[in-house]
Design a protein around this motif. Sequence first.
Motif, PDB file in Angstrom:
ATOM      1  N   GLN B  13       1.083  -1.638  -0.079  1.00 18.77           N
ATOM      2  CA  GLN B  13      -0.140  -0.218   0.038  1.00 18.77           C
ATOM      3  C   GLN B  13       0.891   1.265   0.130  1.00 18.77           C
ATOM      4  O   GLN B  13       1.881   1.417   0.868  1.00 18.77           O
ATOM      5  N   PRO B  14       0.054   2.105  -0.608  1.00 18.44           N
ATOM      6  CA  PRO B  14       1.082   3.722  -0.246  1.00 18.44           C
ATOM      7  C   PRO B  14       0.995   4.014   1.011  1.00 18.44           C
ATOM      8  O   PRO B  14       0.076   3.789   2.124  1.00 18.44           O
ATOM      9  N   SER B  15       2.758   4.950   0.896  1.00 17.64           N
ATOM     10  CA  SER B  15       2.688   5.516   2.434  1.00 17.64           C
ATOM     11  C   SER B  15       3.172   4.107   3.055  1.00 17.64           C
ATOM     12  O   SER B  15       3.714   4.439   4.271  1.00 17.64           O
ATOM     13  N   GLU B  16       3.125   3.095   3.052  1.00 19.08           N
ATOM     14  CA  GLU B  16       4.169   1.535   3.585  1.00 19.08           C
ATOM     15  C   GLU B  16       4.960   1.398   3.781  1.00 19.08           C
ATOM     16  O   GLU B  16       5.788   1.844   2.892  1.00 19.08           O
ATOM     17  N   GLN B  86       5.856   5.201  -2.910  1.00 17.84           N
ATOM     18  CA  GLN B  86       4.553   5.885  -3.578  1.00 17.84           C
ATOM     19  C   GLN B  86       4.692   5.125  -4.522  1.00 17.84           C
ATOM     20  O   GLN B  86       5.778   3.663  -4.672  1.00 17.84           O
ATOM     21  N   THR B  87       3.353   5.261  -5.492  1.00 20.05           N
ATOM     22  CA  THR B  87       3.535   4.639  -6.564  1.00 20.05           C
ATOM     23  C   THR B  87       4.748   4.573  -8.158  1.00 20.05           C
ATOM     24  O   THR B  87       4.360   3.580  -8.378  1.00 20.05           O
ATOM     25  N   VAL B 117       3.223  -0.817  -6.539  1.00 27.65           N
ATOM     26  CA  VAL B 117       2.636  -0.246  -5.082  1.00 27.65           C
ATOM     27  C   VAL B 117       1.565   0.680  -5.645  1.00 27.65           C
ATOM     28  O   VAL B 117       1.139   1.542  -6.045  1.00 27.65           O
ATOM     29  N   SER B 118       0.381  -0.063  -4.608  1.00 32.29           N
ATOM     30  CA  SER B 118      -1.158   0.524  -4.793  1.00 32.29           C
ATOM     31  C   SER B 118      -2.213   0.509  -4.414  1.00 32.29           C
ATOM     32  O   SER B 118      -1.859  -0.537  -2.959  1.00 32.29           O
ATOM     33  N   SER B 119      -3.263   0.905  -4.100  1.00 36.55           N
ATOM     34  CA  SER B 119      -3.909   0.864  -3.246  1.00 36.55           C
ATOM     35  C   SER B 119      -5.621  -0.181  -3.311  1.00 36.55           C
ATOM     36  O   SER B 119      -6.388  -0.099  -2.635  1.00 36.55           O
TER      37      SER B 119
END
Lengths: 107, 119
Positions: B13-16, B86-87, B117-119
């Motif tokens: 996930q982004p920010s992880e 980030q993506t 990287v994606s939600s």
Amino acid sequence: DIVMTQSPTSMSLSVGDRVTINCKASQSVGSNVDWYQQKTGQYPKVLIYKASNRYTGVPDRFTGSGAGTDFTFTINNMQAEDLAVYYCMQSNSYPFTFGSGTKLEIK
Amino acid sequence: QVQLKESGPGLVQPSETLSLTCTVSGFSLTSYSVHWVRQFSGKSLEWMGRMWSDGKKSYNSAFTSRLSISRDTSKSQVFLKVNSLQTEDTGTYYCARNSDYGSNYFDYWGQGVLVTVSS
């Protein structure tokens, strides 16, 4: 960071052709340039290290030359199995940096 | 024979934080350096960092403080952590062995692990 400007971006060739790829470093990197071959879906493989040294098992149709800022990679008598993307990389100073790649295609 | 194998999550996930492991065999981490390299969309390659054989680390400053490399020599593993994903961090992540003979080229590579990287 040292920028490696690689040219051309792509080439369309026939079997038996001679291929020349150039890499220009934004500052001197001595002889610390390596050349990698990456086939589709595979990891990069080293062909030439320290500008002109052929890695173990690499056919002698692959050669490299240059020093300072200008480097050349050559394939003599290109074969169909040489279809790949080729990258230069400077390993003289951190961060190590790569050229943008040259894609070889069959005409 | 010399082998390197990357492992880790394929989707983050982004920010992880991304955590990857490079498990090596056929050589000792106390004798050879291991690098991390990533590749975007099958094209451009970016050197990320190096775990030296003596335990010292070198990092690409482009990652500022987001990047951490460590190792467990008893398990023949080198670890990569990248924070605040980030993506744009989507790509294939490779570990590679530094050659001996005093040169800095990469003589063996892992197969790579694709990280999205994606939600």
